[in-house]
Structures are given as C-alpha cells and as structure tokens.
Design a protein around this motif. Structure first.
Motif, PDB file in Angstrom:
ATOM      1  N   SER A   1      -9.413   0.770  -4.981  1.00 34.66           N
ATOM      2  CA  SER A   1      -8.479  -0.330  -5.224  1.00 34.66           C
ATOM      3  C   SER A   1      -7.015   0.107  -5.153  1.00 34.66           C
ATOM      4  CB  SER A   1      -8.765  -0.987  -6.579  1.00 34.66           C
ATOM      5  OG  SER A   1      -8.671  -0.051  -7.630  1.00 34.66           O
TER       6      SER A   1
ATOM      7  N   ASP B   1       2.363   8.088  -2.640  1.00 35.16           N
ATOM      8  CA  ASP B   1       2.074   8.268  -1.223  1.00 35.16           C
ATOM      9  C   ASP B   1       0.568   8.059  -1.021  1.00 35.16           C
ATOM     10  OD1 ASP B   1       1.552   9.183   1.345  1.00 35.16           O
ATOM     11  OD2 ASP B   1       2.784  10.991   1.157  1.00 35.16           O
ATOM     12  N   PRO B   2       0.168   7.117  -0.163  1.00 32.66           N
ATOM     13  CA  PRO B   2      -1.269   6.898   0.050  1.00 32.66           C
ATOM     14  C   PRO B   2      -2.021   8.163   0.443  1.00 32.66           C
ATOM     15  CG  PRO B   2       0.002   5.129   1.050  1.00 32.66           C
ATOM     16  CD  PRO B   2       0.986   6.167   0.599  1.00 32.66           C
ATOM     17  N   ALA B   3      -1.316   9.124   1.049  1.00 33.22           N
ATOM     18  CA  ALA B   3      -1.959  10.381   1.437  1.00 33.22           C
ATOM     19  C   ALA B   3      -2.348  11.217   0.229  1.00 33.22           C
ATOM     20  CB  ALA B   3      -1.021  11.185   2.344  1.00 33.22           C
TER      21      ALA B   3
ATOM     22  N   LEU C   1      -1.809   0.042  -2.227  1.00 33.80           N
ATOM     23  CA  LEU C   1      -0.672   0.729  -1.619  1.00 33.80           C
ATOM     24  C   LEU C   1      -0.503   0.328  -0.162  1.00 33.80           C
ATOM     25  CD1 LEU C   1      -1.198   4.291  -3.149  1.00 33.80           C
ATOM     26  CD2 LEU C   1       0.614   2.667  -3.737  1.00 33.80           C
ATOM     27  N   GLN C   2      -1.599   0.150   0.530  1.00 32.95           N
ATOM     28  CA  GLN C   2      -1.533  -0.235   1.936  1.00 32.95           C
ATOM     29  C   GLN C   2      -1.043  -1.669   2.109  1.00 32.95           C
ATOM     30  OE1 GLN C   2      -5.572   0.697   3.070  1.00 32.95           O
ATOM     31  NE2 GLN C   2      -5.064   2.792   3.664  1.00 32.95           N
ATOM     32  N   ALA C   3      -1.423  -2.528   1.144  1.00 28.64           N
ATOM     33  CA  ALA C   3      -1.025  -3.937   1.229  1.00 28.64           C
ATOM     34  C   ALA C   3       0.337  -4.201   0.592  1.00 28.64           C
ATOM     35  CB  ALA C   3      -2.086  -4.818   0.565  1.00 28.64           C
ATOM     36  N   GLY C   4       0.772  -3.321  -0.287  1.00 28.91           N
ATOM     37  CA  GLY C   4       2.030  -3.528  -1.003  1.00 28.91           C
ATOM     38  C   GLY C   4       1.862  -4.325  -2.273  1.00 28.91           C
TER      39      GLY C   4
ATOM     40  N   LYS D   1      -5.774   2.642  -3.230  1.00 23.67           N
ATOM     41  CA  LYS D   1      -5.482   2.858  -1.802  1.00 23.67           C
ATOM     42  C   LYS D   1      -5.236   1.516  -1.107  1.00 23.67           C
ATOM     43  CE  LYS D   1      -6.436   6.293   0.669  1.00 23.67           C
ATOM     44  NZ  LYS D   1      -5.673   7.439   1.210  1.00 23.67           N
ATOM     45  N   ALA D   2      -6.083   0.535  -1.412  1.00 28.49           N
ATOM     46  CA  ALA D   2      -5.935  -0.782  -0.792  1.00 28.49           C
ATOM     47  C   ALA D   2      -4.635  -1.450  -1.222  1.00 28.49           C
ATOM     48  CB  ALA D   2      -7.123  -1.671  -1.150  1.00 28.49           C
TER      49      ALA D   2
END
Length: 415
Positions: free
Chosen positions: A214, A254-256, A219-222, A216-217
């Motif tokens: 959740s 950072d998502p990484a 962070l990618q979506a903002g 990671k998702a």
C-alpha cells in the motif's frame, strides 16, 4: 526541532507506567552474516507482544487529558490493535468494545479478553474485516463512543514514535539505517518522523509484503489508494489502503527505498529465527530482518536497527510457514505424474529418487479404463539441485509430469 519531538519524549515517559523500554539487542548471527552491526528492537517483548500497545495507550491518554468525560472506546481489529486497546482500557479503567471478525482465531479472542478483563467486551461480527469495521463505526456513532483507529490517528502515530526515542537512548548514537515494516503506516511514519528531526543522517528502508504494497502504491500515485487485492498472510501488515495521516508523513520517501518482501520468503526468515535464535516472530515482525538480503551490499560495515514489530504467532500456522519456506527455497515441490498403468511402473519411478529425496505426499487413483493414471506427489529434498537431476531422469525415462508448485489455483484445491 519540531513540537513532535518533545511530544514523543513525553509519550515515552508516560509509557513507563505500563512497561519498561523494550530491549535493543545486537544480534551476533545477523551481524556476522551481513558484515554489519545489526540490532533488533524487540517490540515482540511488550506486554501484548507488539508495538500496538504504544499507540493505543498514547491516544487514550491524550484523549482523556483533553476530555475526561470520554470513558468509552471502540475499535475494530482481528489482532494486535485489539490487544493493545484492551490492555490500555484496563490500565485507565475505561470501557472498551472491540469488534472482531467471526473468523478470528479463538486464541486471539481469548488474549484480548484476558488483557482487558472486566473492562472490555468483544463483539464478533462479519466474515470479513470491512464488514466488522463498518459495524464498529456504526455502533460507535450510535453510542457516542470514541473510535480508536489502529494507525490513521495523530496520537497513535505519536505513540509509535516512542520506538524511535528508545532506539536513540539505548544505542547512544545515531544508527546509519533503520528498517521498518509498513502496514497502515502508523509505526513507520511515527518512528521516521521523530528520527528525521533528531538524527538527520539516519537512512530508512521500509518493508511491505508483496501482496499488500500500500505504501509503494501510494507513493506512485501521490496519495493513498485502495489495493484491488491483498494477500492476508502477513496479517499484521496486509492493509489495502495506507492511512491518510501516515502518508502525509511518508510522502518524502523514495519509492526505491520501499522493499517488497514475498510472503514465502518471509517464512524462511521466521523459520530461521526460530531455529537459530529461538525467537518467535509473526510475519510482519520478520519483514525487516527478511529485507536485509535486499540491502546486503548497502549495509556492510554500518549500524542497522531492524524494528521487530511483533511476535503474536499462532503455532498452528507453523506447518504452513515451514511448507511455504521450503517451497521458496526450492526444497519442496509438488507435481502431477502421469504413470503408465502397467505392473512395475511405480517401482520404476521410485527407483530414480535420490537418497535425499523424501516423499511427503502421494495420492494415486487407478482407473481401469485408462492407459495412464495420475499421481499427486509432494517431494522434499535437501538441495534444490536434486530436483534438476530428478526431472532430467524422469524425462529420460519417459515419465510425463507437470510441476504445480507455483500454480496457486491448483495448489489451493490439491495441496
């Protein structure tokens, strides 16, 4: 220094009414393995065997300071949050109503009742947690009680930050890295927010179950998003949507630096820590240790703290955990073998098994009208390379087979 820092320290002092600081232990086994100073913050050793007691206690303390007339609390939980709230209700002498799914194991229900005693009532409703949550909120609104959220609450997050306060006090200096498990985000946001203020050189890595990513998702979506599916195996961190308030404190990540831990790989760590160290961890508690393989090159020579978030593990699940660990390591496989229906065919197959190959499952149905019969076989071995040899020998002798080890649909029905 923000207001959050003194507030977290105040919360830490208040917690001493309940229990002493949990141990911060250097782990020789892991330190040698990774060539680093690996420390474990043992949240599995709180009175309720998880960090959740910190947030529940702090929220209840602050709510009652703001409004002493609040004497009734409600939550929805199938595990650690329920136990933390129950313990806190008994401490403060306030009433608590805890909604749990009907499918909750009796062990968790019994522990929640034991921690809360006469102060807590457990209500079993709903086959799935979303229905349990809806029932809890509806009851809460009707009764005028206070709903104590498990992670999406500023006071709860502040309570979880006390883990970070203790880490610095116990270690005596800033760690190079802290590794945190992520579910709804209360622990990871609280600890990282505190340490970023007082220990700006410390790095962070966040670990989520692969089937419940959740953070990671988000962070990618903002922004927090609802996952379509969640694997419930890592029950302490399998959350379909990160909390709004925790995300506000984690948007910088950072998502990484978010590590996704496969559920079967987590099982390897659980078995390893149990066999080698005698430490019982729940899946979410094992995730930060499990993630060390992903960052092994980064942490060499560094001081790393893994926050072991909990140890509420039902030993009835141990066979499943062992099974999943073996499958991940390639030491156990299931396959369907098509065996010619002739005398001696089974003997021919068994003769190609090696000395380290152990038959763990065998189901055969002979059908008189067919030339071939199907056998479901489960094999355990000491070295994954043994399967390469076995399958090559089977093909050389004309045995047809299908490996179904990773076939989730077939495994659900056959295994």
């Amino acid at each position: 220094m923000t207001d959050f820092v003194p507030a977290a320290r105040t919360a830490t002092r208040a917690l001493r009414e309940l229990f002493p600081e949990t141990p911060l232990q250097r782990n020789d086994y892991l330190s040698l393995r990774y060539g680093a100073e690996i420390w474990l913050k043992r949240e599995d050793l709180t009175p309720v065997r998880s960090f959740k007691l910190r947030g529940a206690f702090n929220a209840m303390r602050k709510i009652r300071e703001r409004d002493p007339s609040v004497t009734r609390f409600v939550c929805a939980s199938a595990g650690n949050h329920a136990q933390g709230m129950a313990f806190s209700c008994r401490h403060f002498g306030v009433r608590g109503t805890i909604f749990m799914p009907i499918t909750t194991p009796q062990q968790k229900i019994a522990k929640t009742k034991a921690f809360g005693g006469e102060w807590v009532e457990v209500v079993l409703t709903g086959d799935y947690f979303d229905r349990t949550l809806a029932a809890a909120k509806a009851w809460c609104a009707a009764e005028g009680a206070y709903f104590l959220a498990p992670f999406d609450d500023a006071d709860v997050m502040e309570g979880q930050a006390t883990v970070g306060v203790e880490i610095l006090d116990q270690l005596g200096h800033a760690p190079d890295m802290v590794v945190l498990s992520v579910g709804g985000g209360g622990l990871s946001s609280g600890v990282s927010r505190y340490l970023r203020d007082v220990s700006p050189t410390t790095e962070f890595r966040f670990v989520e179950p692969l089937g419940g990513a959740s953070l990671k998702a988000a962070l990618q979506a903002g922004h927090p998003v609802q996952l379509d599916e969640v694997d419930s195996f890592v029950d302490g961190a399998a959350v379909a949507r990160l909390g709004e308030k925790p995300f506000a404190d984690l948007a910088w990540v950072d998502p990484a630096h978010v590590i996704l831990a496969p559920e079967d790989r987590i099982c390897v760590t659980m078995i390893d820590m149990l066999n080698v160290e005698g430490v019982v961890l729940e899946p979410a508690g094992a995730m930060p240790i499990n993630a060390l393989d992903d960052i092994a090159e980064e942490i060499r020579g560094k001081t790393v703290v893994c926050v072991v978030s909990g140890g509420n593990f039902d030993f009835e699940r141990l066979p499943e955990v062992k099974e999943r660990a073996q499958r991940f390591q390639g030491r156990k496989k299931y396959f369907i073998l098509r065996l010619p229906q002739r005398p001696g065919a089974l003997r021919d197959f068994l003769s190609i098994l090696g000395p380290d190959d152990d038959v763990a499952r065998f189901e055969y149905l002979k059908k008189s009208a067919r030339n071939f019969g199907s056998i479901l076989i489960g094999l355990e071995t000491t070295d994954p390379a043994n399967f390469t040899r076995l399958f090559a020998e089977m093909e050389a002798q004309g045995f047809a087979y299908r490996d179904i080890t990773q076939d989730a649909t077939l495994a659900e029905y056959l295994i």
